[in-house]
Design a protein around this motif. Structure first.
Motif, PDB file in Angstrom:
ATOM      1  N   ILE A 193      17.884  44.255  75.544  1.00 53.71           N
ATOM      2  CA  ILE A 193      17.253  43.071  76.134  1.00 53.71           C
ATOM      3  C   ILE A 193      16.858  42.073  75.053  1.00 53.71           C
ATOM      4  O   ILE A 193      17.112  40.870  75.168  1.00 53.71           O
ATOM      5  N   ALA A 194      16.244  42.585  73.969  1.00 55.41           N
ATOM      6  CA  ALA A 194      15.740  41.686  72.928  1.00 55.41           C
ATOM      7  C   ALA A 194      16.858  40.953  72.200  1.00 55.41           C
ATOM      8  O   ALA A 194      16.698  39.807  71.777  1.00 55.41           O
ATOM      9  N   GLU A 195      17.999  41.625  72.056  1.00 55.12           N
ATOM     10  CA  GLU A 195      19.080  41.032  71.298  1.00 55.12           C
ATOM     11  C   GLU A 195      20.132  40.369  72.185  1.00 55.12           C
ATOM     12  O   GLU A 195      21.183  39.968  71.718  1.00 55.12           O
ATOM     13  N   ALA A 196      19.826  40.294  73.490  1.00 53.70           N
ATOM     14  CA  ALA A 196      20.798  39.671  74.397  1.00 53.70           C
ATOM     15  C   ALA A 196      21.013  38.217  74.000  1.00 53.70           C
ATOM     16  O   ALA A 196      20.069  37.479  73.762  1.00 53.70           O
ATOM     17  N   THR A 197      22.243  37.838  73.899  1.00 52.29           N
ATOM     18  CA  THR A 197      22.559  36.456  73.542  1.00 52.29           C
ATOM     19  C   THR A 197      23.019  35.706  74.774  1.00 52.29           C
ATOM     20  O   THR A 197      23.300  36.284  75.815  1.00 52.29           O
ATOM     21  N   SER A 198      23.097  34.394  74.641  1.00 49.10           N
ATOM     22  CA  SER A 198      23.537  33.561  75.754  1.00 49.10           C
ATOM     23  C   SER A 198      25.020  33.232  75.643  1.00 49.10           C
ATOM     24  O   SER A 198      25.469  32.252  76.192  1.00 49.10           O
ATOM     25  N   GLY A 199      25.782  34.069  74.920  1.00 55.84           N
ATOM     26  CA  GLY A 199      27.212  33.823  74.771  1.00 55.84           C
ATOM     27  C   GLY A 199      27.932  33.746  76.102  1.00 55.84           C
ATOM     28  O   GLY A 199      28.772  32.870  76.331  1.00 55.84           O
ATOM     29  N   GLU A 200      27.599  34.668  77.000  1.00 59.61           N
ATOM     30  CA  GLU A 200      28.237  34.656  78.316  1.00 59.61           C
ATOM     31  C   GLU A 200      27.869  33.387  79.075  1.00 59.61           C
ATOM     32  O   GLU A 200      28.712  32.789  79.767  1.00 59.61           O
ATOM     33  N   LEU A 201      26.618  32.971  78.939  1.00 60.84           N
ATOM     34  CA  LEU A 201      26.171  31.760  79.630  1.00 60.84           C
ATOM     35  C   LEU A 201      26.878  30.523  79.057  1.00 60.84           C
ATOM     36  O   LEU A 201      27.270  29.631  79.810  1.00 60.84           O
ATOM     37  N   PHE A 202      27.056  30.473  77.743  1.00 57.78           N
ATOM     38  CA  PHE A 202      27.793  29.364  77.141  1.00 57.78           C
ATOM     39  C   PHE A 202      29.243  29.368  77.617  1.00 57.78           C
ATOM     40  O   PHE A 202      29.855  28.314  77.783  1.00 57.78           O
ATOM     41  N   PHE A 221      31.075  19.353  73.912  1.00 59.27           N
ATOM     42  CA  PHE A 221      31.948  20.471  74.266  1.00 59.27           C
ATOM     43  C   PHE A 221      32.251  21.325  73.042  1.00 59.27           C
ATOM     44  O   PHE A 221      32.284  22.558  73.123  1.00 59.27           O
ATOM     45  N   ALA A 222      32.483  20.681  71.905  1.00 53.48           N
ATOM     46  CA  ALA A 222      32.744  21.427  70.671  1.00 53.48           C
ATOM     47  C   ALA A 222      31.536  22.285  70.300  1.00 53.48           C
ATOM     48  O   ALA A 222      31.689  23.427  69.838  1.00 53.48           O
ATOM     49  N   ALA A 223      30.326  21.748  70.512  1.00 55.74           N
ATOM     50  CA  ALA A 223      29.120  22.516  70.217  1.00 55.74           C
ATOM     51  C   ALA A 223      28.994  23.712  71.148  1.00 55.74           C
ATOM     52  O   ALA A 223      28.622  24.817  70.724  1.00 55.74           O
ATOM     53  N   VAL A 224      29.302  23.520  72.428  1.00 58.76           N
ATOM     54  CA  VAL A 224      29.228  24.621  73.402  1.00 58.76           C
ATOM     55  C   VAL A 224      30.200  25.728  73.019  1.00 58.76           C
ATOM     56  O   VAL A 224      29.865  26.918  73.060  1.00 58.76           O
ATOM     57  N   LYS A 225      31.420  25.357  72.625  1.00 58.87           N
ATOM     58  CA  LYS A 225      32.419  26.359  72.218  1.00 58.87           C
ATOM     59  C   LYS A 225      31.942  27.126  70.993  1.00 58.87           C
ATOM     60  O   LYS A 225      32.082  28.346  70.912  1.00 58.87           O
ATOM     61  N   ALA A 226      31.369  26.413  70.013  1.00 58.03           N
ATOM     62  CA  ALA A 226      30.898  27.070  68.797  1.00 58.03           C
ATOM     63  C   ALA A 226      29.720  27.992  69.091  1.00 58.03           C
ATOM     64  O   ALA A 226      29.630  29.108  68.555  1.00 58.03           O
ATOM     65  N   SER A 244      27.414  32.249  60.826  1.00 62.32           N
ATOM     66  CA  SER A 244      26.244  32.982  61.307  1.00 62.32           C
ATOM     67  C   SER A 244      25.563  33.766  60.201  1.00 62.32           C
ATOM     68  O   SER A 244      24.361  34.014  60.249  1.00 62.32           O
ATOM     69  N   ALA A 245      26.315  34.177  59.201  1.00 57.60           N
ATOM     70  CA  ALA A 245      25.733  34.941  58.092  1.00 57.60           C
ATOM     71  C   ALA A 245      24.731  34.113  57.298  1.00 57.60           C
ATOM     72  O   ALA A 245      23.900  34.669  56.576  1.00 57.60           O
ATOM     73  N   ASP A 302      30.600  31.368  70.634  1.00 56.67           N
ATOM     74  CA  ASP A 302      31.135  32.367  69.705  1.00 56.67           C
ATOM     75  C   ASP A 302      30.304  32.471  68.431  1.00 56.67           C
ATOM     76  O   ASP A 302      30.790  32.957  67.410  1.00 56.67           O
ATOM     77  N   ARG A 303      29.049  32.030  68.481  1.00 58.02           N
ATOM     78  CA  ARG A 303      28.300  31.903  67.243  1.00 58.02           C
ATOM     79  C   ARG A 303      28.038  33.233  66.542  1.00 58.02           C
ATOM     80  O   ARG A 303      27.843  33.275  65.334  1.00 58.02           O
TER      81      ARG A 303
END
Length: 391
Positions: A137-146, A72-77, A87-88, A80-81
């Motif tokens: 499209i290319a830069e779409a992240t899965s943040g919403e899915l997470f 769960f901690a990994a999913v939360k991170a 991320s830098a 918001d990655r």
């Protein structure tokens, strides 16, 4: 001798899965016939698979399992990655986690702007609009899915952690112990509440009297059992509410019962879940921690059941109590104690503090510290509570 009890992993005696079994139970729930989205289930398996791969690469076994709080901690991170400082320094994330969700689409009004650019006399306008669509499209992240996976995992926990009222009698020695200052639990289930109901005892959590400050109020007249749920409860929802006359809307707790079927009703589950820091500044959690300290301050005998000693804020409270003049006796019940005494690799660091507190008297500049009587019981909650507090 006034006693107090801190419980954590004892719910396994009520038939509830432990932290490793919960990972499989949560995955089965999300993959089950009631699930209407398969993308979050696939993402959960990808996260667990990546963690198993990471562990085996460091010499671990592929069959050890993965702690659900770690998942769960990994999913939360990962949700918001893009906004965390780390991320830098990460050039590329796991490609299985970077895949866009099935709901990725062009930005709003992109089609209209693209059609308009086709008739523009400047070629760079068409090129610019085309690039903006491809980039989206290319830069779409899965943040919403997470984010959906995080919500779904909490929903699964609410359904899974429902204690069977017929399997909570092992708690009877604990709730009948006298004089009992109170019980603190790190679990979200209602096992203690159901055990009290079965025994005809009244129980007070104080959660429904919390008004947003550090004060923690108990019912008057006093209930038979005072229960402090330090990490929240699965039947509570935390939201925001502006009371009449209040200047700023504040946190508000609502009780929707155990069968609320995941309905958050404009809020979020009032639970502190996931590895890492569990000290939250919102909700009632700081207030409960203050009350935990206050109750410990009047406790001579502390019984700890199934706690792994891995929550820093709980360990800090235990340290303050162990260094007080009130402490006389500490009893610890856990099946892993034999391994801890033997120095197993998974022995929690704080365990050494417990051993130090129970050593023979030692003289210091400030005087002589007397040892704490320590009962180290390598047993389940059922066996250990019956031995300590049973008839």
């Amino acid at each position: 001798m006034k006693s107090f009890l801190l419980g954590a992993g004892a719910s396994m005696d009520a038939g509830l899965p432990g932290s490793f079994g919960l990972t499989r139970a949560v995955a089965d729930f999300i993959d089950g016939p009631t699930s209407w989205r398969h993308d979050v289930g696939q993402l959960l398996h990808a996260v667990v698979g990546a963690m198993v791969q990471h562990d085996t690469g460091r010499g671990g076994s592929a069959f050890d399992g993965v702690d659900v709080e770690r998942v769960f901690a990994a999913v939360k991170a990962l949700k918001d990655r893009d906004s965390i400082d780390l991320s830098a320094f990460v050039e590329r994330w796991n490609r299985n986690l970077d895949a866009p969700s099935a709901q990725v689409s062009f930005p709003s009004f992109w089609a209209k702007n693209f059609r308009k650019a086709m008739f523009d006399s400047w070629d760079h306008k068409l090129e610019s609009e085309f690039e903006s669509g491809v980039r989206a499209i290319a830069e779409a992240t899965s943040g919403e899915l997470f984010g959906r996976l995080e919500s779904r995992m909490l929903d699964a926990l609410i359904h899974i952690l429902r204690a069977d009222e017929n399997r909570v009698h092992y708690l009877d020695p604990m709730i009948h112990s006298e004089p009992l200052a109170g019980i603190a639990t790190l679990n979200y289930d209602l096992a203690v509440e159901k055990a009290c109901i079965n025994a005809g005892l009244t129980v007070d959590t104080g959660l429904d009297r919390w008004r947003g400050g550090y004060e923690w109020e108990w019912a008057s007249p006093r209930a038979d059992v005072r229960l402090l749920k330090l990490h929240g409860s699965l039947d509570y929802v935390l939201g925001h509410k502006g009371e009449d006359g209040s200047r700023i809307p504040g946190d508000h707790l609502s009780n929707f019962g155990e069968d609320r079927k995941g309905q958050l009703v404009g809020g979020s589950p009032a639970m502190v879940f996931g590895q890492g820091s569990k000290l939250r500044s919102d909700g009632p959690f700081l207030a409960m921690l203050v009350e935990f300290d206050r109750l410990l301050a009047e406790t001579e005998w502390l019984t700890i059941v199934g706690y792994s000693f891995r929550d820093d804020h709980i360990n800090a409270a235990l340290t303050r109590w162990l260094n007080s003049d009130r402490v006389q006796r500490i009893s610890i019940i856990d099946p892993s104690i034999g391994n801890w005494i033997a120095g197993d690799d998974r022995t929690p660091d704080y365990w050494h503090n417990i051993q130090r507190a129970s050593r023979p008297p030692q003289k210091y500049d400030r005087g002589v510290w007397t040892p704490v009587q320590a009962d180290l019981i390598a047993a389940t909650a059922t066996e250990g509570l019956a031995r300590l507090h049973g008839s």
